[in-house]
Each structure stands twice: as C-alpha cells, then as structure tokens.
Design an enzyme around this catalytic site. Structure first.
Site, mmCIF file in Angstrom:
data_model
loop_
_atom_site.group_PDB
_atom_site.id
_atom_site.type_symbol
_atom_site.label_atom_id
_atom_site.label_comp_id
_atom_site.label_asym_id
_atom_site.label_seq_id
_atom_site.Cartn_x
_atom_site.Cartn_y
_atom_site.Cartn_z
ATOM 1 N N CYS A 155 2.732 3.051 -3.225
ATOM 2 C CA CYS A 155 2.065 4.109 -3.983
ATOM 3 C C CYS A 155 1.691 5.301 -3.107
ATOM 4 O O CYS A 155 1.873 6.441 -3.501
ATOM 5 C CB CYS A 155 0.803 3.569 -4.647
ATOM 6 S SG CYS A 155 1.150 2.432 -5.990
ATOM 7 N N HIS A 156 1.132 5.030 -1.945
ATOM 8 C CA HIS A 156 0.464 6.110 -1.198
ATOM 9 C C HIS A 156 1.319 6.750 -0.112
ATOM 10 O O HIS A 156 0.883 7.679 0.537
ATOM 11 C CB HIS A 156 -0.859 5.604 -0.636
ATOM 12 C CG HIS A 156 -1.820 5.233 -1.733
ATOM 13 N ND1 HIS A 156 -2.400 6.177 -2.547
ATOM 14 C CD2 HIS A 156 -2.254 4.035 -2.182
ATOM 15 C CE1 HIS A 156 -3.174 5.574 -3.435
ATOM 16 N NE2 HIS A 156 -3.103 4.279 -3.242
ATOM 17 N N CYS A 193 -7.739 -2.666 -4.047
ATOM 18 C CA CYS A 193 -6.289 -2.443 -4.065
ATOM 19 C C CYS A 193 -5.544 -3.770 -4.118
ATOM 20 O O CYS A 193 -4.570 -3.919 -4.844
ATOM 21 C CB CYS A 193 -5.849 -1.639 -2.842
ATOM 22 S SG CYS A 193 -6.186 0.116 -2.987
ATOM 23 N N CYS A 241 0.860 -1.186 0.000
ATOM 24 C CA CYS A 241 0.000 0.000 0.000
ATOM 25 C C CYS A 241 0.902 1.243 0.000
ATOM 26 O O CYS A 241 0.650 2.232 -0.686
ATOM 27 C CB CYS A 241 -0.880 0.034 1.250
ATOM 28 S SG CYS A 241 -1.763 -1.487 1.626
#
EC number: 2.8.5.2
Lengths: 279, 124
Positions: free
Chosen positions: A196-197, A240, A193
């Site tokens: 990307c974030h 996701c 996760c």
C-alpha cells in the site's frame, strides 16, 4: 519438465532468491527509497513528506490544517508535561533517567551495542519507571502516549538521524529484519506494508488516498480521529497487522522495534514534527 | 548476483523449487461455476466480503478505488469463466507481484460467495 529446462529454471530462481544475500547497504536503500518517493511525487517538496497523506491530498490538508488550529493532542501535551515534572514515589523523576531533558526523540530508536537490541523511546521510558520502582505503562495508548506527545513536542525541529553502527553486525541484522518485515506479505489478505505505502502510495482505496511511506514515523504519537484518542507508533503497526488480517505482534516486540529501526532510518534527514493529528 | 557462490545458488534453487511446488495444494478445487449474479454483486460491494469496489471501478458502484483495473468487458478479457475464476482464486499465479488478495486460496470467501462473485464479475 526436461532436465535442461529444470536446471535453467532452478538457476534463474536461485539467482532471484540469492539476491538478498548480497543486498544493498542501508545507505543505498535509504537513497533509493527517498529518491523513489521524490520521483513518484515530484510536486511535493521533500520536507513536506513529514505531513503524511496531506502532502498529496489538498482537500484533506485543508481539513487537517483547520484541525491543527486547535490541536486534538493538546490535552495529551499538558498531561505529558505533568508526568515529566511529577517525581516518582522514590523522589526521582524522568529527568534523572534522561538528563538531556524531554526533547530527545531524535536519539531514538538506537542500537544498544551492550544489549544487542534496538532501544525505542517508549521502551526507555518504561525501563526508567521500573528502575525507579514504578509500574511500566501500557505501550499502545494512554499515559505513555501523553508523555511521548510532550517529548515529541519538545523535540520538534530535530532531524531524524538513525545510525546503524558498522562495528556491530547485529545492528545490520536488526535493520534487515525490519526491512524484511516491511516488504513481506502477511495475513489472510496477503499484503505487505509496502503493497500500500510504497507501490500504491498516492492511489486510492475507495476514497482514501494511500499515504507515502516516506515520513511515516516523524509525527508519532498521533491523535487519530478514527481512534478518538492518542496512540503510539506501535499501536499503528498493530492496527495495520490487523487490517491485513494477520495476528498483530506485541507493541515493543523485537519485530516491531526492528521495523521501527528500519522505517525511521528511511526517514533520516527529515524533521521531527510530532505529535500529529490524523484521520 | 554474480558474486553468489555456486553452492549458495544450488541451495537457493532447491529451496525455491520447493516453494514453487507448494501452491499446487491450493489450486482451485473443481467447483461448479454456477453462482448468482445478485448475490455476487453484494459480495463485491461489501467491505468484509470481496470488497472489489475498494480497488476496482465497477459500473454502478459508488466511490471505487483506483488500484486495480476497471471491471468492464470482462468476457473480452478472459477466455472463459473458469479462467476468470482462477484469477480471483489466486491472482499471484499469473503475477507474483500483484497486490490483489487470493480470495479463494486464503479462504477469504466461502465457496458459495466465490462462485457468486465470479458470476457477477463475469457479467460485467
């Protein structure tokens, strides 16, 4: 490899691997996390992170603000309100399970010491239904998203305040499991996760700007244009997982509840602003 | 880290060394790097295939992402086609923190698609 080199390498790697054993406290994680995003996006006021990618994408923001004039989640709000006000077959209603009314989102997710688990609002809703002889709702979309939308709307303005009680080591373990999930690579594409974030937030994947993780939980459930309907936070988690070509966990699985616990705790101090509208 | 007991460190070291050895099985197989540039371009530009354009600027590619470095002057950046191929096969070997997926090691591309995309990227 000669013996000395092997030992040095082993020790070095040992230190790296052992580091999580004396990892930072949740409070330290939260401070570091929030500081990271504020330093990465110094132009964004802290309370604007609840608006997701629109806090760093001025063009997207214009479209989004136009969409918010006639919010696509309005139908969900009225249907959710009707659900809240409609008694179950036994004459009781959601208000009997949630005596403080529908605006209670800031109390979730929370650690339930008696049960030794993270309890989320969708889970509590279904437990209320089952206790009253009603069938549980599906967790990703449909009626539960409508009810959650209404409850989120009634909770707007409340401040995220997830607690990790110090008197139960299992709560810390659940938090750590959620954190581990967030930073672990998974799937054929090998992304976490955080890939990307966190590390690449604000950069572009083709023309899509990757949203900062800070603020990610505040606006759910969400009307997503890509879905053409409402969906819950765990529906998004599931999407996701699929996008990185991993087998998604079940909505309301222990993995996703712990992930929600970690990710919501990271947002402590931000305002709840659900339901939301997103691309 | 200084607080970690020597026993724990020893356990962790043994454990991590075994992890380190694991990737050896996924080393790039001995395949002939004689792909087709045009087919490789298709792989690079297609979302369900290589999708290089999602993260890399590529000359002639529309709407590139900006996560990875621009794919230009590749033959000045890699000593050989094989060296570039190893990077695309599993970029985590050189940099464990890299975001780029291990296209060969994880079977994201077939061997043919892999050699084609190597040929294309090498030509840039």
């Amino acid at each position: 490899m000669n013996k000395t080199l092997t030992t040095i390498t082993a020790l070095g790697i040992g230190c790296l691997v052992a580091a999580p054993l004396i990892a930072s406290t949740p409070a330290e994680d939260q401070a570091a996390w929030q500081a990271y995003f504020q330093e990465r996006f110094p132009q964004v006021p802290k309370d604007d992170f609840v608006n997701g990618v629109y806090c760093i994408d001025p063009v997207g923001r214009e479209n989004w603000e136009a969409i918010e004039e006639f919010p696509p989640y309005e139908t969900a709000l009225s249907e959710g309100e009707e659900m809240w006000n409609t008694p179950f077959a036994n004459g009781k209603s959601y208000a009997d399970c949630f005596p403080d009314g529908p605006g209670i989102e800031s109390k979730y997710p929370h650690w339930d010491k008696e049960r030794g688990m993270v309890v989320t609002l969708p889970l509590a809703i279904n437990e209320c239904r089952e206790a009253n002889g009603e069938k549980p709702l599906k967790y990703k979309k449909g009626p539960i998203a409508n009810l959650l939308a209404y409850m989120a709307y009634e909770s707007r303005g409340q401040v995220v305040n997830v607690e990790i009680p110090a008197d139960d080591p299992r709560a810390l373990a659940a938090y750590e499991a959620g954190k581990q999930f967030y930073f672990a690579r998974r799937g054929q594409l090998n992304f976490s996760c955080a890939s990307c974030h966190v590390a690449n937030s604000g950069t572009t994947l083709r023309t899509e700007i990757l949203s900062p993780a800070l603020g990610h939980t505040t606006h759910f459930p969400v009307y997503r244009s890509k879905w053409g309907e409402m969906g819950t936070l765990h529906r998004r988690f599931s999407g996701c997982n699929s996008q990185v070509r991993a087998k998604p966990f079940e909505a309301q699985s222990e993995e996703f509840r712990n992930l929600e616990y970690f990710l919501t705790y990271m947002n402590n101090g931000l305002e709840l602003n659900g339901p939301g509208a997103r691309k | 880290m200084l607080l970690v007991s020597p026993q724990l460190r020893g356990v962790a070291a043994v454990f991590s060394l075994s992890l380190l050895m694991a990737p050896a099985v996924a080393d790039m197989p001995d395949i002939a790097l004689n792909g087709n540039v045009d087919a490789g371009k298709e792989v690079a530009m297609t979302r369900a295939k290589g999708n290089c354009i999602a993260c890399h600027l590529i000359p002639g590619g529309d709407s590139p992402g900006a996560i990875g470095p621009a794919l230009i002057a590749m033959q000045t950046r890699y000593s050989s086609k094989a060296d570039l191929a190893k990077q695309i096969w599993d970029p985590t070997v050189k940099n464990p923190d890299v975001v780029m997926p291990p296209f060969g090691k994880h079977g994201i591309l077939s061997n043919q698609e892999f050699v084609d995309v190597v040929e294309y990227v090498w030509s840039l």
